[in-house]
Design a protein around this motif. Structure first.
Motif, PDB file in Angstrom:
ATOM      1  N   VAL A 305      44.236  33.251  21.738  1.00  0.00           N
ATOM      2  CA  VAL A 305      43.474  33.363  22.621  1.00  0.00           C
ATOM      3  C   VAL A 305      44.294  33.304  23.849  1.00  0.00           C
ATOM      4  CG1 VAL A 305      41.677  32.544  24.144  1.00  0.00           C
ATOM      5  CG2 VAL A 305      41.308  32.939  21.728  1.00  0.00           C
ATOM      6  N   VAL A 306      45.184  32.417  24.001  1.00  0.00           N
ATOM      7  CA  VAL A 306      45.856  32.406  25.416  1.00  0.00           C
ATOM      8  C   VAL A 306      46.929  33.519  25.544  1.00  0.00           C
ATOM      9  CG1 VAL A 306      47.869  31.047  26.295  1.00  0.00           C
ATOM     10  CG2 VAL A 306      46.052  29.831  25.506  1.00  0.00           C
ATOM     11  N   SER A 307      47.747  34.234  24.360  1.00  0.00           N
ATOM     12  CA  SER A 307      48.277  35.128  24.469  1.00  0.00           C
ATOM     13  C   SER A 307      47.574  36.616  24.743  1.00  0.00           C
ATOM     14  CB  SER A 307      49.199  35.465  23.134  1.00  0.00           C
ATOM     15  OG  SER A 307      49.729  36.497  23.290  1.00  0.00           O
ATOM     16  N   ALA A 308      46.603  36.814  24.104  1.00  0.00           N
ATOM     17  CA  ALA A 308      45.661  37.867  24.469  1.00  0.00           C
ATOM     18  C   ALA A 308      45.002  37.837  25.888  1.00  0.00           C
ATOM     19  CB  ALA A 308      44.514  37.801  23.488  1.00  0.00           C
ATOM     20  N   LEU A 309      44.609  36.661  26.337  1.00  0.00           N
ATOM     21  CA  LEU A 309      44.176  36.719  27.983  1.00  0.00           C
ATOM     22  C   LEU A 309      45.316  36.775  28.919  1.00  0.00           C
ATOM     23  CD1 LEU A 309      41.818  33.398  27.764  1.00  0.00           C
ATOM     24  CD2 LEU A 309      41.185  35.883  27.877  1.00  0.00           C
ATOM     25  N   ASN A 310      46.389  36.228  28.539  1.00  0.00           N
ATOM     26  CA  ASN A 310      47.661  36.509  29.410  1.00  0.00           C
ATOM     27  C   ASN A 310      48.269  37.992  29.402  1.00  0.00           C
ATOM     28  OD1 ASN A 310      48.042  34.059  30.935  1.00  0.00           O
ATOM     29  ND2 ASN A 310      48.725  33.038  28.970  1.00  0.00           N
ATOM     30  N   ALA A 311      47.736  38.862  28.511  1.00  0.00           N
ATOM     31  CA  ALA A 311      47.982  40.141  28.466  1.00  0.00           C
ATOM     32  C   ALA A 311      47.063  41.134  29.025  1.00  0.00           C
ATOM     33  CB  ALA A 311      48.276  40.872  27.062  1.00  0.00           C
ATOM     34  N   ILE A 312      45.988  40.385  29.908  1.00  0.00           N
ATOM     35  CA  ILE A 312      44.921  41.425  30.378  1.00  0.00           C
ATOM     36  C   ILE A 312      45.349  41.335  31.857  1.00  0.00           C
ATOM     37  CG2 ILE A 312      42.326  41.325  30.798  1.00  0.00           C
ATOM     38  CD1 ILE A 312      42.018  40.030  28.304  1.00  0.00           C
ATOM     39  N   PRO A 313      45.291  42.503  32.427  1.00  0.00           N
ATOM     40  CA  PRO A 313      45.373  42.478  34.127  1.00  0.00           C
ATOM     41  C   PRO A 313      44.468  41.462  34.701  1.00  0.00           C
ATOM     42  CG  PRO A 313      45.861  44.597  32.961  1.00  0.00           C
ATOM     43  CD  PRO A 313      45.372  43.860  32.010  1.00  0.00           C
ATOM     44  N   GLY A 314      45.035  41.022  35.733  1.00  0.00           N
ATOM     45  CA  GLY A 314      43.781  40.120  36.681  1.00  0.00           C
ATOM     46  C   GLY A 314      43.502  38.654  36.028  1.00  0.00           C
ATOM     47  N   PHE A 324      39.109  22.597  22.183  1.00  0.00           N
ATOM     48  CA  PHE A 324      38.719  23.854  21.654  1.00  0.00           C
ATOM     49  C   PHE A 324      38.476  24.914  22.824  1.00  0.00           C
ATOM     50  CE2 PHE A 324      35.601  21.463  19.189  1.00  0.00           C
ATOM     51  CZ  PHE A 324      34.642  21.850  20.058  1.00  0.00           C
ATOM     52  N   TYR A 325      38.845  24.638  23.854  1.00  0.00           N
ATOM     53  CA  TYR A 325      38.450  25.369  24.926  1.00  0.00           C
ATOM     54  C   TYR A 325      39.898  25.868  25.879  1.00  0.00           C
ATOM     55  CZ  TYR A 325      34.341  22.653  24.829  1.00  0.00           C
ATOM     56  OH  TYR A 325      33.369  22.011  24.121  1.00  0.00           O
ATOM     57  N   VAL A 326      39.831  27.393  26.552  1.00  0.00           N
ATOM     58  CA  VAL A 326      40.697  27.774  27.552  1.00  0.00           C
ATOM     59  C   VAL A 326      39.916  27.819  28.771  1.00  0.00           C
ATOM     60  CG1 VAL A 326      42.572  28.604  26.077  1.00  0.00           C
ATOM     61  CG2 VAL A 326      40.401  30.062  26.903  1.00  0.00           C
ATOM     62  N   PHE A 327      40.650  27.777  29.919  1.00  0.00           N
ATOM     63  CA  PHE A 327      39.942  28.029  31.129  1.00  0.00           C
ATOM     64  C   PHE A 327      40.802  28.762  32.104  1.00  0.00           C
ATOM     65  CE2 PHE A 327      38.419  26.172  35.248  1.00  0.00           C
ATOM     66  CZ  PHE A 327      37.104  26.268  34.926  1.00  0.00           C
ATOM     67  N   PRO A 328      40.718  30.224  31.618  1.00  0.00           N
ATOM     68  CA  PRO A 328      41.586  31.350  32.444  1.00  0.00           C
ATOM     69  C   PRO A 328      41.068  31.344  33.891  1.00  0.00           C
ATOM     70  CG  PRO A 328      39.987  32.288  31.023  1.00  0.00           C
ATOM     71  CD  PRO A 328      40.021  30.677  30.836  1.00  0.00           C
ATOM     72  N   ASN A 329      42.126  31.498  34.763  1.00  0.00           N
ATOM     73  CA  ASN A 329      42.058  32.153  35.955  1.00  0.00           C
ATOM     74  C   ASN A 329      41.652  33.632  35.887  1.00  0.00           C
ATOM     75  OD1 ASN A 329      42.450  33.057  38.629  1.00  0.00           O
ATOM     76  ND2 ASN A 329      43.925  31.331  38.980  1.00  0.00           N
ATOM     77  N   VAL A 330      40.461  34.190  36.509  1.00  0.00           N
ATOM     78  CA  VAL A 330      40.210  35.277  36.569  1.00  0.00           C
ATOM     79  C   VAL A 330      39.999  35.939  38.100  1.00  0.00           C
ATOM     80  CG1 VAL A 330      38.783  35.172  34.137  1.00  0.00           C
ATOM     81  CG2 VAL A 330      37.511  34.760  36.579  1.00  0.00           C
ATOM     82  N   SER A 331      40.696  35.162  38.956  1.00  0.00           N
ATOM     83  CA  SER A 331      40.806  35.602  40.220  1.00  0.00           C
ATOM     84  C   SER A 331      41.133  37.011  40.622  1.00  0.00           C
ATOM     85  CB  SER A 331      41.488  34.733  41.258  1.00  0.00           C
ATOM     86  OG  SER A 331      42.820  34.566  40.724  1.00  0.00           O
ATOM     87  N   GLY A 332      41.941  37.639  39.583  1.00  0.00           N
ATOM     88  CA  GLY A 332      42.457  39.142  39.834  1.00  0.00           C
ATOM     89  C   GLY A 332      41.608  39.948  39.569  1.00  0.00           C
ATOM     90  N   LEU A 333      40.095  39.578  39.116  1.00  0.00           N
ATOM     91  CA  LEU A 333      39.209  40.230  38.886  1.00  0.00           C
ATOM     92  C   LEU A 333      37.972  40.417  39.976  1.00  0.00           C
ATOM     93  CD1 LEU A 333      38.504  39.949  34.980  1.00  0.00           C
ATOM     94  CD2 LEU A 333      39.996  41.496  36.271  1.00  0.00           C
ATOM     95  N   ILE A 334      38.030  39.285  40.695  1.00  0.00           N
ATOM     96  CA  ILE A 334      37.099  38.897  41.770  1.00  0.00           C
ATOM     97  C   ILE A 334      37.124  40.015  42.961  1.00  0.00           C
ATOM     98  CG2 ILE A 334      35.964  37.394  43.284  1.00  0.00           C
ATOM     99  CD1 ILE A 334      35.973  36.634  40.389  1.00  0.00           C
ATOM    100  N   GLY A 335      36.034  40.487  43.343  1.00  0.00           N
ATOM    101  CA  GLY A 335      36.255  41.604  44.349  1.00  0.00           C
ATOM    102  C   GLY A 335      36.229  42.759  44.061  1.00  0.00           C
ATOM    103  N   LYS A 336      36.349  43.244  42.470  1.00  0.00           N
ATOM    104  CA  LYS A 336      36.512  44.645  42.080  1.00  0.00           C
ATOM    105  C   LYS A 336      34.803  44.691  41.764  1.00  0.00           C
ATOM    106  CE  LYS A 336      41.132  44.611  40.264  1.00  0.00           C
ATOM    107  NZ  LYS A 336      41.841  44.818  39.133  1.00  0.00           N
ATOM    108  N   ASP A 371      35.377  27.805  40.821  1.00  0.00           N
ATOM    109  CA  ASP A 371      35.028  29.290  40.708  1.00  0.00           C
ATOM    110  C   ASP A 371      36.215  30.014  40.491  1.00  0.00           C
ATOM    111  OD1 ASP A 371      33.319  31.362  40.559  1.00  0.00           O
ATOM    112  OD2 ASP A 371      32.674  31.099  42.738  1.00  0.00           O
ATOM    113  N   HIS A 372      36.151  31.223  40.323  1.00  0.00           N
ATOM    114  CA  HIS A 372      37.272  32.129  39.824  1.00  0.00           C
ATOM    115  C   HIS A 372      37.891  31.652  38.408  1.00  0.00           C
ATOM    116  CE1 HIS A 372      37.670  33.547  44.313  1.00  0.00           C
ATOM    117  NE2 HIS A 372      36.479  33.701  43.806  1.00  0.00           N
ATOM    118  N   PHE A 373      37.334  30.959  37.754  1.00  0.00           N
ATOM    119  CA  PHE A 373      37.683  30.726  36.372  1.00  0.00           C
ATOM    120  C   PHE A 373      36.499  30.879  35.421  1.00  0.00           C
ATOM    121  CE2 PHE A 373      40.726  28.438  39.127  1.00  0.00           C
ATOM    122  CZ  PHE A 373      41.833  28.430  38.336  1.00  0.00           C
TER     123      PHE A 373
END
Length: 400
Positions: A305-314, A324-336, A371-373
């Motif tokens: 999951v970490v590898s897959a998420l880090n390959a996604i733009p934004g 058994f959680y990850v807490f990805p930063n999705v700030s690159g998708l905010i505002g779109k 927010d933004h996660f």
């Protein structure tokens, strides 16, 4: 219309439970929703634990038990604290609760006065602030940084403590981030607390066995025994033994605090389920070999999951030390904008978009004070995780 108390009007619904319920509702309608919201292992409860419950049923062990738990289970908890944490407790320093959540709730009602402050590092488990509010306490949210592994550092803790501070909450490994404190980090926090003898610690250790890459769980009492007379350790069997529905948690700590928490329980739920207590005693005191196969599966899923998420733009995702959680930063998708023209203003908008348009249920970071996660649980099958990552990537690439 019902007249509601001011107390309950301050409390928010649990976002994780709401998301999970929504995903189940959509699946019942025929939608192929993948649920990444629930903090629940997908493994069955180990057979020897289920057999203990069946035996209890057959023996007619179906009556009320002592409020604070059956002696068999309390002794198992004492043995576990010695075995795993090198900490010694007596029977009157143990309280068995209906899940780990009730342990914190009992603490809040038993030990907080109106206006007492509870320091809660953010991101936090969704219920800490609201249970504090139910007890008329004041949550003091202390932000942590992604670049620092989402951990409370000594300087931020020291700056947050006031004369009204009653508790500081430490959840390691953490829900929602999976961040876990090293012994050295715990020592620094303990040294701050040494200077403030009126401040108690709540150490939520529910994920202590679910750690990776050789990480060694350490709670604060293992490095700072001088805090024992003002520390409550909370734990349970839900995560370690895949026993979420059995609802057995526990608290250990100073006898006067445990007695007060038991008084709250006496007037609310009385005792935990007799059959589940028997099973929990076997889980805690019995063969522990069932744990590591689950942890190895979680490790494989975490890495994917970490590898897959880090390959996604934004999207950027830290590698958690535990849970058994990850807490990805999705700030690159905010505002779109979505293909339908809706703007993703925050993590809630993103979660709604993923659920309604891509059949993926996850929890917005705003529910955890950040927010933004978003929080993603990888306690589901690898096949479902692979499909979920495909859907999330597809959704991210379609934003403009």
């Amino acid at each position: 219309m019902a007249v509601l108390s001011q107390r309950i009007q301050k409390v928010k619904p649990s976002a994780t439970l709401q998301i999970t319920a929504k995903a189940k509702e959509l699946r019942a309608q025929g939608k192929n929703v993948i649920g990444l919201g629930a903090g629940e292992p997908d493994f069955d409860t180990p057979e020897h634990i289920k057999e203990a419950a069946i035996t209890a049923l057959r023996e007619g062990f179906t009556k009320y038990t002592p409020v604070d738990g059956i002696p068999e289970l309390k002794k198992a908890i004492i043995g576990k604290m010695q075995r795993d944490n090198n900490l010694s407790y007596a029977l009157n320093e143990v309280l068995v609760t209906s899940g780990g959540k009730q342990a914190f709730f009992n603490m809040a009602l038993a030990m907080l006065n109106p206006g007492d402050e509870v320091i809660i590092p953010a991101p936090y488990w969704v219920s800490y602030p609201d249970m504090t509010l139910v007890a008329d306490g004041q949550p003091v949210i202390v932000d942590t940084e992604e670049r620092e592994g989402f951990k409370l550092n000594a300087d931020r803790l020291a700056a947050a403590i006031t004369a009204k501070t009653r508790f500081v909450v430490i959840n390691s490994p953490s829900n929602p981030t999976g961040a876990a404190y090293t012994a050295e980090e715990m020592i620094k926090i303990a040294e701050v607390l040494r200077q403030h003898p009126w401040v108690w610690v709540v150490s939520d250790d529910i994920y202590e066995q679910i750690v990776y890459d050789g990480f060694r769980h350490t709670n604060i009492l293992q490095v700072a025994p001088f805090l024992k007379d003002r520390t409550l350790i909370l734990n349970g069997v839900s995560k370690t033994y895949s026993m979420t529905g059995w609802r057995i948690g526990y608290a250990v700590g100073p006898s006067d605090a445990i007695k007060a928490m038991g008084k709250v329980q006496e007037q609310s739920t009385s005792c935990s389920t007799s059959i589940a207590q028997r099973a929990a005693a076997v889980a805690i005191a019995g063969d522990q070999s069932c744990i590591q196969p689950m942890v190895r599966s979680f490790l494989e899923r975490r890495n994917f999951v970490v590898s897959a998420l880090n390959a996604i733009p934004g999207i950027h995702c830290n590698t958690p030390e535990g849970s058994f959680y990850v807490f990805p930063n999705v700030s690159g998708l905010i505002g779109k904008k979505t293909p339908k023209g809706a703007i993703i203003n925050n993590s809630m908008d993103l979660a709604d978009h993923l659920l309604n348009d891509h059949d993926v249920a996850l929890v917005p970071g705003s529910a955890f004070g950040k927010d933004h996660f978003v929080r993603i649980s990888f306690a589901i099958s690898m096949n479902d995780l692979k499909e979920a990552m495909i859907r999330i990537e597809r959704a991210a690439r379609a934003l403009a």
